[in-house]
Write a protein that holds these residues in place. Structure first.
Motif, PDB file in Angstrom:
ATOM      1  N   ASP A  83       0.828  -1.209   0.000  1.00 17.73           N
ATOM      2  CA  ASP A  83       0.000   0.000   0.000  1.00 17.73           C
ATOM      3  C   ASP A  83       0.864   1.261   0.000  1.00 17.73           C
ATOM      4  N   LEU A  84       2.136   1.118   0.362  1.00 15.59           N
ATOM      5  CA  LEU A  84       2.991   2.295   0.529  1.00 15.59           C
ATOM      6  C   LEU A  84       4.023   2.457  -0.583  1.00 15.59           C
ATOM      7  N   LYS A  85       4.060   1.506  -1.516  1.00 17.09           N
ATOM      8  CA  LYS A  85       5.168   1.483  -2.476  1.00 17.09           C
ATOM      9  C   LYS A  85       5.209   2.684  -3.420  1.00 17.09           C
ATOM     10  N   ASP A  86       4.079   3.340  -3.667  1.00 19.50           N
ATOM     11  CA  ASP A  86       4.068   4.445  -4.637  1.00 19.50           C
ATOM     12  C   ASP A  86       4.021   5.829  -3.994  1.00 19.50           C
ATOM     13  N   HIS A  87       4.358   5.904  -2.718  1.00 21.15           N
ATOM     14  CA  HIS A  87       4.251   7.205  -2.031  1.00 21.15           C
ATOM     15  C   HIS A  87       5.275   8.206  -2.572  1.00 21.15           C
ATOM     16  N   SER A  88       5.015   9.473  -2.312  1.00 24.97           N
ATOM     17  CA  SER A  88       5.950  10.523  -2.747  1.00 24.97           C
ATOM     18  C   SER A  88       6.407  11.353  -1.544  1.00 24.97           C
ATOM     19  N   TRP A  89       6.412  10.753  -0.364  1.00 23.84           N
ATOM     20  CA  TRP A  89       6.757  11.485   0.848  1.00 23.84           C
ATOM     21  C   TRP A  89       8.260  11.718   0.949  1.00 23.84           C
ATOM     22  N   SER A  90       8.591  12.887   1.426  1.00 28.71           N
ATOM     23  CA  SER A  90      10.000  13.246   1.585  1.00 28.71           C
ATOM     24  C   SER A  90      10.577  12.596   2.843  1.00 28.71           C
ATOM     25  N   GLU A  91      11.882  12.702   2.989  1.00 31.39           N
ATOM     26  CA  GLU A  91      12.569  12.174   4.180  1.00 31.39           C
ATOM     27  C   GLU A  91      12.006  12.772   5.457  1.00 31.39           C
ATOM     28  N   SER A  92      11.819  14.086   5.473  1.00 35.55           N
ATOM     29  CA  SER A  92      11.343  14.747   6.688  1.00 35.55           C
ATOM     30  C   SER A  92       9.900  14.345   7.026  1.00 35.55           C
ATOM     31  N   ILE A  93       9.087  14.112   6.003  1.00 35.67           N
ATOM     32  CA  ILE A  93       7.701  13.680   6.243  1.00 35.67           C
ATOM     33  C   ILE A  93       7.677  12.282   6.849  1.00 35.67           C
ATOM     34  N   ILE A  94       8.493  11.391   6.306  1.00 35.85           N
ATOM     35  CA  ILE A  94       8.545  10.028   6.841  1.00 35.85           C
ATOM     36  C   ILE A  94       9.014  10.053   8.302  1.00 35.85           C
ATOM     37  N   ILE A  95      10.007  10.869   8.593  1.00 32.61           N
ATOM     38  CA  ILE A  95      10.496  10.976   9.977  1.00 32.61           C
ATOM     39  C   ILE A  95       9.392  11.480  10.905  1.00 32.61           C
ATOM     40  N   LYS A  96       8.639  12.478  10.434  1.00 39.75           N
ATOM     41  CA  LYS A  96       7.543  13.015  11.257  1.00 39.75           C
ATOM     42  C   LYS A  96       6.425  11.987  11.440  1.00 39.75           C
ATOM     43  N   LEU A  97       6.133  11.231  10.387  1.00 34.68           N
ATOM     44  CA  LEU A  97       5.132  10.175  10.505  1.00 34.68           C
ATOM     45  C   LEU A  97       5.552   9.160  11.558  1.00 34.68           C
ATOM     46  N   LEU A  98       6.806   8.736  11.504  1.00 34.60           N
ATOM     47  CA  LEU A  98       7.319   7.748  12.459  1.00 34.60           C
ATOM     48  C   LEU A  98       7.268   8.279  13.897  1.00 34.60           C
ATOM     49  N   LYS A  99       7.538   9.554  14.049  1.00 32.27           N
ATOM     50  CA  LYS A  99       7.485  10.155  15.386  1.00 32.27           C
ATOM     51  C   LYS A  99       6.068  10.136  15.949  1.00 32.27           C
ATOM     52  N   ASN A 100       5.092  10.208  15.057  1.00 33.09           N
ATOM     53  CA  ASN A 100       3.686  10.277  15.487  1.00 33.09           C
ATOM     54  C   ASN A 100       2.999   8.916  15.579  1.00 33.09           C
ATOM     55  N   ILE A 101       3.657   7.877  15.097  1.00 36.60           N
ATOM     56  CA  ILE A 101       3.065   6.533  15.133  1.00 36.60           C
ATOM     57  C   ILE A 101       3.454   5.842  16.433  1.00 36.60           C
ATOM     58  N   THR A 102       2.460   5.466  17.206  1.00 40.24           N
ATOM     59  CA  THR A 102       2.717   4.807  18.493  1.00 40.24           C
ATOM     60  C   THR A 102       2.565   3.289  18.418  1.00 40.24           C
ATOM     61  N   ASP A 103       1.809   2.814  17.437  1.00 42.38           N
ATOM     62  CA  ASP A 103       1.617   1.372  17.288  1.00 42.38           C
ATOM     63  C   ASP A 103       2.852   0.761  16.620  1.00 42.38           C
ATOM     64  N   LYS A 104       3.467  -0.205  17.304  1.00 41.63           N
ATOM     65  CA  LYS A 104       4.744  -0.766  16.841  1.00 41.63           C
ATOM     66  C   LYS A 104       4.623  -1.472  15.497  1.00 41.63           C
ATOM     67  N   LYS A 105       3.570  -2.224  15.311  1.00 41.07           N
ATOM     68  CA  LYS A 105       3.382  -2.952  14.051  1.00 41.07           C
ATOM     69  C   LYS A 105       3.276  -1.988  12.879  1.00 41.07           C
ATOM     70  N   THR A 106       2.459  -0.941  13.053  1.00 37.64           N
ATOM     71  CA  THR A 106       2.297   0.062  11.996  1.00 37.64           C
ATOM     72  C   THR A 106       3.612   0.774  11.734  1.00 37.64           C
ATOM     73  N   PHE A 107       4.334   1.075  12.809  1.00 40.25           N
ATOM     74  CA  PHE A 107       5.639   1.743  12.710  1.00 40.25           C
ATOM     75  C   PHE A 107       6.567   0.941  11.799  1.00 40.25           C
ATOM     76  N   MET A 108       6.645  -0.355  12.026  1.00 45.53           N
ATOM     77  CA  MET A 108       7.549  -1.207  11.245  1.00 45.53           C
ATOM     78  C   MET A 108       7.100  -1.311   9.793  1.00 45.53           C
ATOM     79  N   ILE A 109       5.796  -1.353   9.567  1.00 48.39           N
ATOM     80  CA  ILE A 109       5.279  -1.441   8.194  1.00 48.39           C
ATOM     81  C   ILE A 109       5.596  -0.164   7.424  1.00 48.39           C
ATOM     82  N   VAL A 110       5.368   0.975   8.061  1.00 51.53           N
ATOM     83  CA  VAL A 110       5.656   2.258   7.397  1.00 51.53           C
ATOM     84  C   VAL A 110       7.151   2.391   7.134  1.00 51.53           C
ATOM     85  N   LEU A 111       7.952   1.997   8.114  1.00 49.28           N
ATOM     86  CA  LEU A 111       9.405   2.089   7.946  1.00 49.28           C
ATOM     87  C   LEU A 111       9.886   1.212   6.797  1.00 49.28           C
TER      88      LEU A 111
END
Length: 299
Positions: A83-111
């Motif tokens: 579901d995430l393979k075609d994203h256009s998010w920048s490095e800083s956006i991904i870092i901010k997303l990870l900072k805001n994700i508290t669920d570990k499973k989701t964190f690992m999937i997004v990463l």
């Protein structure tokens, strides 16, 4: 595709019999303008029926509110890696997303689904939060001293308040580079000696690490092949758990069985012979047994 109402209506009435693969996965948002893809109201409705649409979301690096809402969406959805393979998010956006994700499973999937495996800033941020995230980095980053140290510190922090079972799982799931960190492995085996089985091969050859493991759980001797004939290690293991003797080598097992026989014989004689004579004979047998064992262990 610039009319918000039209896009919302299309999302609401999307049919599952659409034949195009991308449309099946992402729905009408695929045809919306960048402006619509950046509208959080549209995004929320789109991903509710088509989670795959999440990769189409347009985010602004400075729009922290929208980034936080997308992080919340990611955690509420059953998001898959593809579901995430075609994203256009920048490095800083991904870092901010990870900072805001508290669920570990989701964190690992997004990463693992959104981050470049060679992106050091992203992985530094990731491993500081969850040390085991290092496993998703490239081999180069896994060997990077700064990233590896950050992961080790994070995992040591997790061990501090961990139960024995949790300590075992933390060491089991740790990246290979961290499994070779002596401080980390010692902290784990002091909580659960059986965790020794997940330590690096080199650390399982270090006597002080093995001793700490068997002192906590004698059965850890099973995973310390090099020390199954070491009298000090075996003694510590058997003291903690008598059943651990089965993991000692044949020579050590014979010694312990002989000792048990002599002790049993001494006790039997003591019971048969009353008074001073019985006690003296029993004592002499025990002394003889101990001297014999001492000579064997001193070789």
């Amino acid at each position: 595709n610039n009319d918000k109402d039209i896009v919302l209506t299309a999302i609401q009435h999307a049919k599952d019999d659409l034949v195009v693969a991308d449309v099946r996965a992402k729905g009408p948002l695929l045809f919306a303008s960048d402006g619509m893809k950046g509208d959080i109201d549209v995004v929320e409705k789109a991903v509710a029926s088509k989670p795959g649409a999440i990769s189409l979301v347009k985010l602004d690096d400075n729009d922290d509110i929208s980034i936080k809402r997308v992080a919340e969406l990611l955690q509420s959805l059953d998001v898959k890696l593809y579901d995430l393979k075609d994203h256009s998010w920048s490095e800083s956006i991904i870092i901010k997303l990870l900072k805001n994700i508290t669920d570990k499973k989701t964190f690992m999937i997004v990463l693992s689904g959104a981050a470049d495996q060679n992106n050091k800033p992203i992985f530094l941020e990731a491993v500081e939060k969850h040390g085991e995230a290092l496993q998703y980095a490239s081999e180069t980053l896994q060997e990077d001293s700064e990233v590896l140290q950050a992961a080790t510190v994070a995992l040591l922090g997790e061990l501090e308040g961990a139960s024995p079972r949790e300590a075992l799982e933390i060491l089991r799931g740790a990246p290979e580079g961290v499994k070779g960190n002596k401080e980390f492995v010692l902290a784990a085996v002091k909580k659960d000696g059986s965790a020794l089985q997940h330590a690096s091969f080199s650390l399982r050859l270090e006597k002080d690490v093995v001793l700490e493991a068997v002192k906590n759980d004698g059965s850890a001797l099973e995973h310390a092949w090099e020390f199954q004939g070491d009298s000090e290690v075996v003694a510590a293991a058997v003291k903690q758990n008598k059943e651990a003797l089965v993991h000692a080598n044949d020579e050590i097992q014979t010694i312990y069985k002989n000792r048990e026989w002599w002790y049993s014989a001494a006790q039997d004689i003591k019971n048969r012979l009353t008074g001073t004579i019985g006690r003296v004979v029993a004592l002499l047998i025990l002394i003889s047994s101990l001297l014999s064992l001492f000579r064997i262990f001193s070789k």
